[in-house]
Design a protein around this motif. Sequence first.
Motif, PDB file in Angstrom:
ATOM      1  N   ARG A 279       0.850  -1.190   0.000  1.00 59.87           N
ATOM      2  CA  ARG A 279       0.000   0.000   0.000  1.00 59.87           C
ATOM      3  C   ARG A 279       0.887   1.241   0.000  1.00 59.87           C
ATOM      4  O   ARG A 279       2.021   1.213   0.467  1.00 59.87           O
ATOM      5  CB  ARG A 279      -0.939   0.033   1.201  1.00 59.87           C
ATOM      6  CG  ARG A 279      -0.227   0.273   2.517  1.00 59.87           C
ATOM      7  CD  ARG A 279      -1.196   0.473   3.673  1.00 59.87           C
ATOM      8  NE  ARG A 279      -0.516   0.323   4.937  1.00 59.87           N
ATOM      9  CZ  ARG A 279       0.234   1.248   5.514  1.00 59.87           C
ATOM     10  NH1 ARG A 279       0.408   2.403   4.942  1.00 59.87           N
ATOM     11  NH2 ARG A 279       0.825   1.019   6.666  1.00 59.87           N
ATOM     12  N   GLY A 280       0.341   2.322  -0.514  1.00 60.56           N
ATOM     13  CA  GLY A 280       1.031   3.602  -0.493  1.00 60.56           C
ATOM     14  C   GLY A 280       0.655   4.388   0.749  1.00 60.56           C
ATOM     15  O   GLY A 280      -0.342   4.089   1.406  1.00 60.56           O
ATOM     16  N   GLU A 281       1.438   5.412   1.061  1.00 60.94           N
ATOM     17  CA  GLU A 281       1.171   6.221   2.252  1.00 60.94           C
ATOM     18  C   GLU A 281       0.413   7.502   1.946  1.00 60.94           C
ATOM     19  O   GLU A 281      -0.215   8.068   2.812  1.00 60.94           O
ATOM     20  CB  GLU A 281       2.494   6.602   2.917  1.00 60.94           C
ATOM     21  CG  GLU A 281       3.278   5.444   3.418  1.00 60.94           C
ATOM     22  CD  GLU A 281       4.563   5.896   4.062  1.00 60.94           C
ATOM     23  OE1 GLU A 281       5.208   6.820   3.543  1.00 60.94           O
ATOM     24  OE2 GLU A 281       4.907   5.320   5.084  1.00 60.94           O
ATOM     25  N   ASN A 282       0.506   7.973   0.725  1.00 59.51           N
ATOM     26  CA  ASN A 282      -0.075   9.249   0.355  1.00 59.51           C
ATOM     27  C   ASN A 282      -1.486   9.036  -0.185  1.00 59.51           C
ATOM     28  O   ASN A 282      -1.781   8.006  -0.784  1.00 59.51           O
ATOM     29  CB  ASN A 282       0.812   9.896  -0.718  1.00 59.51           C
ATOM     30  CG  ASN A 282       0.504  11.347  -0.928  1.00 59.51           C
ATOM     31  OD1 ASN A 282      -0.640  11.762  -0.903  1.00 59.51           O
ATOM     32  ND2 ASN A 282       1.535  12.136  -1.147  1.00 59.51           N
ATOM     33  N   ALA A 283      -2.346  10.037  -0.014  1.00 63.62           N
ATOM     34  CA  ALA A 283      -3.719   9.943  -0.537  1.00 63.62           C
ATOM     35  C   ALA A 283      -3.728   9.861  -2.063  1.00 63.62           C
ATOM     36  O   ALA A 283      -4.642   9.293  -2.648  1.00 63.62           O
ATOM     37  CB  ALA A 283      -4.524  11.143  -0.064  1.00 63.62           C
ATOM     38  N   CYS A 284      -2.713  10.413  -2.716  1.00 65.77           N
ATOM     39  CA  CYS A 284      -2.625  10.393  -4.182  1.00 65.77           C
ATOM     40  C   CYS A 284      -1.898   9.158  -4.704  1.00 65.77           C
ATOM     41  O   CYS A 284      -1.709   9.010  -5.907  1.00 65.77           O
ATOM     42  CB  CYS A 284      -1.897  11.637  -4.675  1.00 65.77           C
ATOM     43  SG  CYS A 284      -2.752  13.157  -4.255  1.00 65.77           S
ATOM     44  N   SER A 285      -1.495   8.272  -3.825  1.00 64.08           N
ATOM     45  CA  SER A 285      -0.740   7.082  -4.217  1.00 64.08           C
ATOM     46  C   SER A 285      -1.624   6.081  -4.950  1.00 64.08           C
ATOM     47  O   SER A 285      -2.849   6.087  -4.826  1.00 64.08           O
ATOM     48  CB  SER A 285      -0.161   6.427  -2.965  1.00 64.08           C
ATOM     49  OG  SER A 285       0.579   5.293  -3.294  1.00 64.08           O
ATOM     50  N   ILE A 286      -0.981   5.209  -5.695  1.00 65.21           N
ATOM     51  CA  ILE A 286      -1.695   4.114  -6.353  1.00 65.21           C
ATOM     52  C   ILE A 286      -2.289   3.218  -5.270  1.00 65.21           C
ATOM     53  O   ILE A 286      -1.636   2.912  -4.273  1.00 65.21           O
ATOM     54  CB  ILE A 286      -0.734   3.308  -7.247  1.00 65.21           C
ATOM     55  CG1 ILE A 286      -0.263   4.188  -8.399  1.00 65.21           C
ATOM     56  CG2 ILE A 286      -1.368   2.046  -7.766  1.00 65.21           C
ATOM     57  CD1 ILE A 286       0.787   3.546  -9.269  1.00 65.21           C
ATOM     58  N   SER A 287      -3.515   2.779  -5.467  1.00 65.34           N
ATOM     59  CA  SER A 287      -4.195   1.974  -4.448  1.00 65.34           C
ATOM     60  C   SER A 287      -3.660   0.543  -4.411  1.00 65.34           C
ATOM     61  O   SER A 287      -3.051   0.064  -5.372  1.00 65.34           O
ATOM     62  CB  SER A 287      -5.707   1.949  -4.715  1.00 65.34           C
ATOM     63  OG  SER A 287      -5.982   1.185  -5.861  1.00 65.34           O
ATOM     64  N   THR A 288      -3.939  -0.121  -3.313  1.00 61.83           N
ATOM     65  CA  THR A 288      -3.563  -1.522  -3.147  1.00 61.83           C
ATOM     66  C   THR A 288      -4.214  -2.379  -4.222  1.00 61.83           C
ATOM     67  O   THR A 288      -3.607  -3.312  -4.745  1.00 61.83           O
ATOM     68  CB  THR A 288      -3.975  -2.007  -1.740  1.00 61.83           C
ATOM     69  OG1 THR A 288      -3.324  -1.190  -0.772  1.00 61.83           O
ATOM     70  CG2 THR A 288      -3.596  -3.453  -1.506  1.00 61.83           C
ATOM     71  N   GLU A 289      -5.430  -2.054  -4.594  1.00 68.69           N
ATOM     72  CA  GLU A 289      -6.143  -2.808  -5.628  1.00 68.69           C
ATOM     73  C   GLU A 289      -5.467  -2.645  -6.987  1.00 68.69           C
ATOM     74  O   GLU A 289      -5.395  -3.584  -7.770  1.00 68.69           O
ATOM     75  CB  GLU A 289      -7.607  -2.365  -5.712  1.00 68.69           C
ATOM     76  CG  GLU A 289      -8.440  -2.746  -4.510  1.00 68.69           C
ATOM     77  CD  GLU A 289      -8.209  -1.826  -3.304  1.00 68.69           C
ATOM     78  OE1 GLU A 289      -7.755  -0.670  -3.489  1.00 68.69           O
ATOM     79  OE2 GLU A 289      -8.452  -2.274  -2.180  1.00 68.69           O
TER      80      GLU A 289
END
Length: 93
Positions: free
Chosen positions: A54-64
């Motif tokens: 998972r990424g940490e930032n709200a704009c990060s690529i999602s886990t899905e």
Amino acid sequence: MSPTVNHQDYVLAFREPKWWPKHQSPIYLFKHPHLGWMIKRLVQFSWGKGITFRGENACSISTEQIGTLPLNTPLFRVIYIVRRPRLKSGYLK
């Protein structure tokens, strides 16, 4: 939540052996088969299912979007982050 690794930071990482115990939350560098090199936090390592990040930032690529990676994906654990110096008004030039 602000990211641990920011744009233009450098990371020092070492390749972990496959047998090395994996724990949740360490930051890993890995090459995604379709998205390229990524730095993400480990969510789950399951011998039967695979590896999830998972990424940490709200704009990060999602886990899905990242999906479950195969167990034979080489993982590089980030052990040190070299941060770029920043001024209050932004980056140094």
